[in-house]
Design a protein around this motif. Sequence first.
Motif, PDB file in Angstrom:
ATOM      1  N   ASN A  44       0.816  -1.208   0.000  1.00 29.49           N
ATOM      2  CA  ASN A  44       0.000   0.000   0.000  1.00 29.49           C
ATOM      3  C   ASN A  44       0.853   1.263   0.000  1.00 29.49           C
ATOM      4  OD1 ASN A  44      -3.164  -0.226   0.276  1.00 29.49           O
ATOM      5  ND2 ASN A  44      -2.248  -2.062   1.145  1.00 29.49           N
ATOM      6  N   LEU A  45       1.982   1.246   0.687  1.00 34.40           N
ATOM      7  CA  LEU A  45       2.890   2.397   0.641  1.00 34.40           C
ATOM      8  C   LEU A  45       3.426   2.613  -0.773  1.00 34.40           C
ATOM      9  CD1 LEU A  45       5.012   2.149   3.923  1.00 34.40           C
ATOM     10  CD2 LEU A  45       3.435   3.986   3.286  1.00 34.40           C
ATOM     11  N   ILE A  46       3.808   1.525  -1.428  1.00 35.75           N
ATOM     12  CA  ILE A  46       4.338   1.641  -2.789  1.00 35.75           C
ATOM     13  C   ILE A  46       3.257   2.134  -3.747  1.00 35.75           C
ATOM     14  CG2 ILE A  46       5.361   0.402  -4.742  1.00 35.75           C
ATOM     15  CD1 ILE A  46       6.723  -1.454  -2.628  1.00 35.75           C
ATOM     16  N   GLU A  47       2.074   1.551  -3.658  1.00 38.34           N
ATOM     17  CA  GLU A  47       0.985   1.990  -4.536  1.00 38.34           C
ATOM     18  C   GLU A  47       0.615   3.447  -4.267  1.00 38.34           C
ATOM     19  OE1 GLU A  47      -2.362  -0.721  -4.594  1.00 38.34           O
ATOM     20  OE2 GLU A  47      -1.053  -2.438  -4.910  1.00 38.34           O
ATOM     21  N   LEU A  48       0.574   3.834  -3.011  1.00 38.26           N
ATOM     22  CA  LEU A  48       0.261   5.220  -2.663  1.00 38.26           C
ATOM     23  C   LEU A  48       1.344   6.165  -3.186  1.00 38.26           C
ATOM     24  CD1 LEU A  48      -1.824   6.977  -1.214  1.00 38.26           C
ATOM     25  CD2 LEU A  48      -0.476   6.707   0.872  1.00 38.26           C
TER      26      LEU A  48
END
Length: 138
Positions: A44-48
């Motif tokens: 989720n951090l990478i996608e965000l």
Amino acid sequence: MKEERHIETLKEVLDEIETALKDVRGLVSHQRRLAFSLSLGVVNLIELYFHKLSIIKEGAKINHKWLKRKKETLLEHLQQQITSPIDSVENINKIIDIAIKIEEKRDDLAYGVPSSEKIIQEKINLFFELKGVVGWKI
């Protein structure tokens, strides 16, 4: 997934980390939940981050299992999720290196015997380091 959903998910991950850190029984009693939460948090951090850079393709989804593959293969998978060349993404190598370390031994933590406080704390520290690299503040 929309940015709001990533943020919602990351708040849940941070809540699990905070709960585990405050628990007098220690981190090992939260080992499995933390293994799943940190893994979920990483993607989720990478996608965000990709959203923040406005380079993520609509409907793109990163699979945590990709983080177990060779770095070149992982970069190929990530490239398919974004509209810019992967090597032009700021800090991508640092992000990937941290993400791989967090995902390392995830299944052992999630499904195996109890680990050590030190190993679990290292994973949490790496998560916060990644959070800083991608510039996500809460």
